[in-house]
Design an enzyme around this catalytic site. Structure first.
Site, PDB file in Angstrom:
ATOM      1  CB  CYS A   2      -2.032  13.312 -26.762  1.00  0.00           C
ATOM      2  SG  CYS A   2      -0.811  12.770 -27.949  1.00  0.00           S
ATOM      3  NE  ARG A  27      -5.396  13.078 -20.025  1.00  0.00           N
ATOM      4  CZ  ARG A  27      -6.123  12.187 -20.605  1.00  0.00           C
ATOM      5  NH1 ARG A  27      -5.329  11.308 -21.331  1.00  0.00           N
ATOM      6  NH2 ARG A  27      -7.205  11.387 -19.724  1.00  0.00           N
ATOM      7  CD1 TRP A  74       4.818  12.868 -24.210  1.00  0.00           C
ATOM      8  CD2 TRP A  74       4.017  10.768 -24.765  1.00  0.00           C
ATOM      9  NE1 TRP A  74       5.809  11.764 -23.983  1.00  0.00           N
ATOM     10  CE2 TRP A  74       4.869  10.575 -23.934  1.00  0.00           C
ATOM     11  CE3 TRP A  74       3.684   9.736 -25.664  1.00  0.00           C
ATOM     12  CZ2 TRP A  74       6.128   9.267 -24.589  1.00  0.00           C
ATOM     13  CZ3 TRP A  74       4.465   8.886 -26.095  1.00  0.00           C
ATOM     14  CH2 TRP A  74       5.308   8.477 -25.356  1.00  0.00           C
ATOM     15  CG  ASN A  98      -4.937  10.007 -26.054  1.00  0.00           C
ATOM     16  OD1 ASN A  98      -3.604   9.909 -25.786  1.00  0.00           O
ATOM     17  ND2 ASN A  98      -5.657   9.093 -24.831  1.00  0.00           N
ATOM     18  N   GLY A  99      -3.593   8.477 -28.714  1.00  0.00           N
ATOM     19  CA  GLY A  99      -3.797   6.736 -29.362  1.00  0.00           C
ATOM     20  C   GLY A  99      -2.448   6.985 -30.435  1.00  0.00           C
ATOM     21  CD  GLU A 479       8.554   7.915  -5.850  1.00  0.00           C
ATOM     22  OE1 GLU A 479       7.926   9.051  -5.899  1.00  0.00           O
ATOM     23  OE2 GLU A 479       8.817   6.736  -6.864  1.00  0.00           O
ATOM     24  CE  LYS A 483       7.979  11.445  -8.037  1.00  0.00           C
ATOM     25  NZ  LYS A 483       7.855   9.949  -8.640  1.00  0.00           N
ATOM     26  CD  GLU A 486       9.393  10.961 -12.962  1.00  0.00           C
ATOM     27  OE1 GLU A 486       8.497  10.252 -13.888  1.00  0.00           O
ATOM     28  OE2 GLU A 486       8.703  10.981 -11.550  1.00  0.00           O
ATOM     29  CG  HIS A 502      24.784  -9.470  -4.167  1.00  0.00           C
ATOM     30  ND1 HIS A 502      25.787 -10.676  -4.656  1.00  0.00           N
ATOM     31  CD2 HIS A 502      24.730  -9.641  -2.382  1.00  0.00           C
ATOM     32  CE1 HIS A 502      25.361 -11.283  -2.807  1.00  0.00           C
ATOM     33  NE2 HIS A 502      24.642 -10.100  -2.237  1.00  0.00           N
ATOM     34  CE  LYS A 602       0.728  13.323 -11.882  1.00  0.00           C
ATOM     35  NZ  LYS A 602       1.560  13.787 -11.006  1.00  0.00           N
TER      36      LYS A 602
END
Length: 607
Positions: A2, A27, A74, A98-99, A479, A483, A486, A502, A602
């Site tokens: 947050c 955030r 968040w 925040n936390g 990556e 992406k 996400e 495999h 983020k």
């Protein structure tokens, strides 16, 4: 994750807080709220969803007052609803946080037994009611806040305002970043310098366990034992200029098109184009003798670290362990005397990576942070810092910051190799030349945008997608898959191409795009063979290659995008750009929120 803001000002606080929250919305954007002191009493406005919803509430019912706190959320505890939106509190105190307060359940039971009636499921309300209980029992704001902080376990950055104290704000941090800003006759609090940059350039950072009393006379800092301490005021380099999208539709699109400039700016810090040599920044360890290295990070930064592991082991012959930071903390690896570590992070505030930093230092490792924010907690607390020059990255999905991290790790690998004598001066010149060509080659990749958009139109129809690569392109395959997951919400996985038979080959049918990173070079034939195995089972092969690889792959690939020909060393940096562009175009076609994808933030400042 947050974002929090506080103002003790001389003009209306709410508009200034709202603008600062806009700079912190990366955030979290589940909900937002602001509380101010109006005639000595607390008033608040909150809204579910993005910050624009809160702006609408404030337009309809303005919030006066010159002292206030704000929050963009968040969600961790409690659904992302208006009821659970911060600020939380009582008529006596209002809190943004925040936390995570880890012992909130025990504290809540204790407070309910004392008659406190809770309105939400959040851990933040527990802290607010703990402060309120202390106030009810006769303590003043400073004493009530200090006593509550000693009871709270976990990670937090907090800001509080109190009824009857219209020019006072109390803040604290433990495991989450917080800064105090100094204005002319007014003071500010923020999660980072980016939020405070339009308000002031004079910043002081709270250390671990600190709390502070902020009023229009300045700030008084205290350590975890309530002893007064001094915290240095420094000028931040962060710009107060608005960060806009320009002519682009999304921040992510703008940041994708900044790859060439960012690569150029980052590489020129460490490469001399005249001598084609690397100049290493000051390091807290000697790469010529270090026995072993650890690389740890989270998300895309970890994938950059995986590529860095390949490079450092190949060029410098230093054994390297690469771990996801959240797992490294609990794996309990043996760490050698004289060992060193690289921590990779865009924000420099990632909670798990910060915890890994502290663990590494406790075990005598010299830690270097590869970060994009020079004033971040990681940059300040590590034994050394190596900076990327990506500029502010607003899109939640990392793009230009990732290639900047790769550029720095490539320079370090070359520098380590020269320090150890495992590569020659000629080797250094060739590798450096390959990196110096990257900005121009990145611009050429961006010219393939229409071809990548056409590929995206096919990928957007899929439910599952496989990305394949070998060597240093294996982490880039991961990556690409990350992406796509996400921002488009399509299930995707990145695999080492040789590992496909495999297990993953069982997933392949005519509905599964198989996206390959397959430039010509030493791994080409083996990767092409893996792709033919997938094609034989109906897989839809789509490849990023160069002109030498294209003729071979077009025999069985549905789509081939031809990129500039580069050597194996520079290939992972260059191939990052098209897989990120592909994810972007798929997300646009699917109509998702590209810059602020669901459930993500983020800067991940909680475990």
């Amino acid at each position: 994750m947050c974002g929090i803001v506080g103002v003790v000002g001389r003009e209306a606080a709410a508009p200034r807080i709202l603008e600062a929250l806009r700079r912190l919305e990366y955030r979290g954007y589940d909900s937002a709220g602001i509380a101010t002191l109006v005639d000595g009493h607390i008033e608040r406005r909150r809204a579910e969803g993005k910050l624009s919803n809160l702006a609408g509430v404030l337009d309809a019912t303005p919030l006066p007052g010159t002292t206030g706190i704000g929050h963009t959320r968040w969600a961790t505890h409690g659904a992302p609803t208006e009821r659970n939106a911060h600020p939380h509190g009582t008529p006596r105190v209002s809190v943004v946080h925040n936390g995570i307060i880890e012992n909130h359940a025990d504290l809540r039971a204790e407070l309910e037994a004392k008659g406190q009636v809770f309105e939400t499921e959040t851990d933040t309300e527990t802290f607010a009611r703990l402060v309120d209980q202390n106030l009810a029992e006769g303590l003043g704001p400073e004493q009530a806040a200090s006593a509550a902080l000693k009871r709270a376990h976990g990670a937090y950055a907090l800001a509080m305002i109190f009824t009857g104290h219209p020019r006072t704000l109390i803040c604290a941090r433990q495991g989450a970043p917080l800064a105090v800003g100094y204005g002319e006759g007014e003071m500010f609090v923020g999660s980072d310098a980016l939020a405070l940059a339009p308000l002031t350039r004079r910043i002081a950072y709270l250390d671990e366990g600190d709390w502070a009393v902020v009023d229009d006379a300045g700030a008084r800092f205290f350590d975890i034992h309530d002893a007064p301490v001094e915290r240095e005021i420094r000028l931040t380099a962060v710009s107060g200029a608005a960060t806009g999208k320009g002519n682009y539709r999304h921040f992510m699109e703008k940041e994708l098109h900044e790859h060439p400039v960012v690569l150029g700016d980052t590489l020129t810090q460490y490469l001399d184009p005249m001598t084609r040599s690397v100049t290493l920044p000051p390091l807290p360890f000697d790469p010529a003798v270090v026995p072993r290295m650890t690389i740890t990070a989270c998300g895309s930064a970890f994938l950059a670290g995986q590529v860095g592991r390949y490079w450092i082991e190949q060029l410098a012959r230093i054994p390297v362990d690469a771990d996801v930071a959240s797992e490294f903390r609990y794996r309990e690896p043996p760490l050698p005397a004289g060992g060193a570590a690289l921590l990779v992070s865009q924000s420099g505030e990632t909670a798990d990576t910060m915890a890994a930093l502290h663990l590494l230092q406790r075990h005598g490792q010299k830690v270097v942070a590869v970060v994009n924010v020079p004033e971040s907690s990681m940059a300040r607390e590590a034994d050394g810092a190596v900076l990327t020059v990506a500029g502010p990255e607003i899109g939640v999905a990392s793009t230009k910051a990732f290639t900047a991290q790769l550029a720095v790790l490539a320079c370090l690998a070359i520098g380590f190799g020269r320090a150890r004598g495992t590569i020659s001066v000629d080797d250094e010149a060739k590798l450096t030349a390959a990196l110096l060509e990257l900005p121009a080659n990145a611009a050429l990749v961006l010219e393939r945008d229409e071809e990548i958009r056409a590929m995206a139109a096919e990928v957007a129809k899929a439910r599952d997608v496989l990305f394949l690569g070998r060597g240093t392109l294996f982490p880039i395959a991961m990556e690409g898959a990350l992406k796509l997951k996400e921002i488009s919400y399509i299930h995707a996985e990145g695999y080492a191409a040789g590992e496909m038979k495999h297990g993953p080959i069982a997933l392949i049918d005519s509905a599964v795009p198989v996206i390959s990173l397959c430039p010509s070079g030493p791994m080409f034939e083996k990767t092409a063979s893996n792709l033919q195995e997938a094609a034989a089972r109906g897989g839809r092969i789509m490849a990023f290659t160069d002109d030498l690889g294209a003729s071979r792959l077009r025999a069985f690939a549905e789509r081939v995008v031809v990129l500039p020909r580069v050597g194996a060393f520079a290939a992972p940096i260059l191939h990052t750009i098209p897989v990120q562009l592909l994810a972007y175009h798929v997300a646009v076609l699917k109509g998702t929120d590209v810059d602020q994808p669901r459930n993500l933030a983020k800067s991940v400042t909680v475990e």
